[in-house]
Design a protein around this motif. Structure first.
Motif, PDB file in Angstrom:
ATOM      1  N   ALA A   1      43.560 166.077  34.670  1.00 12.21           N
ATOM      2  CA  ALA A   1      43.242 166.037  36.095  1.00 12.21           C
ATOM      3  C   ALA A   1      44.472 165.806  36.959  1.00 12.21           C
ATOM      4  CB  ALA A   1      42.222 164.933  36.366  1.00 12.21           C
ATOM      5  N   GLY A   2      45.628 165.531  36.333  1.00  9.53           N
ATOM      6  CA  GLY A   2      46.847 165.265  37.096  1.00  9.53           C
ATOM      7  C   GLY A   2      47.138 163.794  37.289  1.00  9.53           C
ATOM      8  N   THR A   3      46.436 162.921  36.556  1.00  9.20           N
ATOM      9  CA  THR A   3      46.627 161.473  36.640  1.00  9.20           C
ATOM     10  C   THR A   3      47.585 161.018  35.548  1.00  9.20           C
ATOM     11  OG1 THR A   3      44.419 161.107  37.552  1.00  9.20           O
ATOM     12  CG2 THR A   3      45.450 159.243  36.445  1.00  9.20           C
ATOM     13  N   ARG A   4      48.530 160.140  35.922  1.00  9.75           N
ATOM     14  CA  ARG A   4      49.454 159.594  34.931  1.00  9.75           C
ATOM     15  C   ARG A   4      48.971 158.224  34.462  1.00  9.75           C
ATOM     16  NH1 ARG A   4      55.161 160.001  37.817  1.00  9.75           N
ATOM     17  NH2 ARG A   4      53.868 159.690  39.694  1.00  9.75           N
ATOM     18  N   THR A   5      49.357 157.839  33.252  1.00 10.18           N
ATOM     19  CA  THR A   5      48.818 156.633  32.632  1.00 10.18           C
ATOM     20  C   THR A   5      49.909 155.620  32.313  1.00 10.18           C
ATOM     21  OG1 THR A   5      48.911 157.778  30.499  1.00 10.18           O
ATOM     22  CG2 THR A   5      46.780 157.698  31.608  1.00 10.18           C
ATOM     23  N   GLN A   6      49.547 154.350  32.520  1.00  9.54           N
ATOM     24  CA  GLN A   6      50.378 153.239  32.072  1.00  9.54           C
ATOM     25  C   GLN A   6      49.565 152.383  31.115  1.00  9.54           C
ATOM     26  OE1 GLN A   6      50.646 149.538  34.035  1.00  9.54           O
ATOM     27  NE2 GLN A   6      52.880 149.464  34.046  1.00  9.54           N
ATOM     28  N   LEU A   7      50.200 151.902  30.053  1.00 10.67           N
ATOM     29  CA  LEU A   7      49.552 151.030  29.074  1.00 10.67           C
ATOM     30  C   LEU A   7      50.256 149.682  29.092  1.00 10.67           C
ATOM     31  CD1 LEU A   7      47.609 150.971  26.427  1.00 10.67           C
ATOM     32  CD2 LEU A   7      49.757 151.240  25.204  1.00 10.67           C
TER      33      LEU A   7
END
Length: 381
Positions: free
Chosen positions: A88-94
């Motif tokens: 969807a174009g969302t970036r992720t942080q963990l």
């Protein structure tokens, strides 16, 4: 995805979603804000992936933050969420407590965890004296070095017992030397939540009181009401205060507990991202909290009432006075005023102009504030 990009967006409504994947954790850190245990509850993975599947390129958060507990206890879920977000174009942080680093130099990182780390855009590691009692610092920094060398954006989240805590100087110096100032460090203080609430005096915790005004409470915008949070049972709330996320904000103020109605945005089993985003962005009471802060807003809705000026505090006022019957209707009328809307727009403009610097000034330990922009690409620091 550098840390400063997240911090710059912290006051922008619905710019990100925080998702708690589990309350479980194999560590038992004395300061844990969630009081996580190895056998605590966790939500069905299908409910979380189903919610992430409602992101679309035209309606999505810019960032998805995965946390817990320890999210890497569910590495397959981390991979699935990162994949859905990226589509969807969302970036992720963990955010991880790095439990797996204990064995990183003996048998290597388990394949599932390695795949989860590779799937996200940014890995943030918790590093403090409480984690170091269980996971050696050298092992944590070694894993981060490997990730950095592989092209992964990483950061370190350091927690101390106050601005004069000697541990903070020691650990930040070590991180800076190890990575030659290429890795950002966010330094904050321990909060009286979870296990820490049993031993940390509440008097040592800053509750972000508003500045003194001339005869009335001054506005103190609340960025913590800008990003939705998926709580451990799947309820989506508009605040990352741990008492709210745990569903016991009411009991913390002498009530019956539960999620305050004005902060509840929905549930992942029933509502998708578009509905949650609309509730967060459009609800007048939440707009007022973000722009003016809960104490100013409570005083504006009921001038002179003790709830806005008394001892409830900044967050306490939000979950007590602003949860009272009639507060929502009063906020609808107040936020609809032409003058209020002008002030709201100007305050929001000023807050967002300050970006990461504004967030750090409010929530980071002042002496270490500049470390959050280490390694930032030119033009972003």
């Amino acid at each position: 995805m550098h840390l400063v990009e997240l911090l710059a967006a912290r006051s922008r409504p619905a710019a990100a979603l925080l998702m708690t994947l589990t309350r479980r954790c194999p560590l038992s850190c004395a300061h844990c804000s969630t009081a996580s245990t190895a056998d605590a509850e966790q939500l069905d993975a299908a409910l979380l992936t189903g919610f992430a599947a409602t992101f679309t390129p035209d309606d999505r958060p810019d960032f998805l933050l995965l946390t817990g507990g320890e999210p890497l206890l569910r590495p397959r879920l981390v991979q699935d969420l990162a994949r859905l977000a990226r589509a969807a174009g969302t970036r992720t942080q963990l955010l991880t407590g790095m439990f797996f680093a204990r064995d990183a130099r003996r048998g290597g990182i388990a394949p599932g965890i390695a795949a989860a780390l590779a799937a996200v855009d940014h890995v943030a590691a918790s590093l403090d004296v409480f984690h170091e009692a269980q996971v050696p610092r050298a092992r944590i920094l070694g894993v981060l070095r490997d990730l950095l060398d592989a092209g992964k954006d990483v950061s370190v989240q350091v927690t101390g017992l106050g601005p004069d805590d000697p541990y903070l100087a020691d650990v930040t110096d070590d991180v800076r030397r190890t990575f030659d100032d290429r890795v950002p460090v966010l330094v904050a203080g321990v909060r009286a939540a979870g296990r820490a609430a049993q031993w940390l005096s509440a008097s040592r915790v800053a509750d972000a009181p508003p500045a003194a005004g001339r005869g009335r409470i001054a506005a103190a915008p609340c960025a913590m009401a800008a990003w939705p949070v998926v709580a451990f049972d799947g309820t989506v709330v508009a605040c990352c205060n741990q008492n709210v996320v745990d569903g016991r904000a009411g009991s913390a103020q002498g009530g019956t507990g539960g999620f305050p109605g004005h902060l509840r945005l929905g549930h992942v089993a029933d509502d998708g991202w578009p509905a949650v985003r609309r509730a967060l962005v459009e609800r007048p009471l939440l707009r007022g909290i973000r722009a003016f802060g809960p104490q100013y807003l409570a005083d504006a809705l009921a001038p002179g009432a003790d709830s806005g000026r008394g001892c409830a505090g900044y967050c306490g006022t939000c979950v007590s006075a602003l949860a009272a019957p009639g507060a929502s209707a009063a906020a609808d009328a107040f936020m609809a005023r032409a003058g209020t809307r002008v002030l709201e727009g100007e305050i929001n403009r000023l807050v967002q102009e300050r970006g990461a610097d504004g967030f750090l000034a409010r929530h980071a330990v002042a002496a270490y504030r500049d470390l959050a922009v280490l390694g930032a690409p030119a033009g972003r620091a």
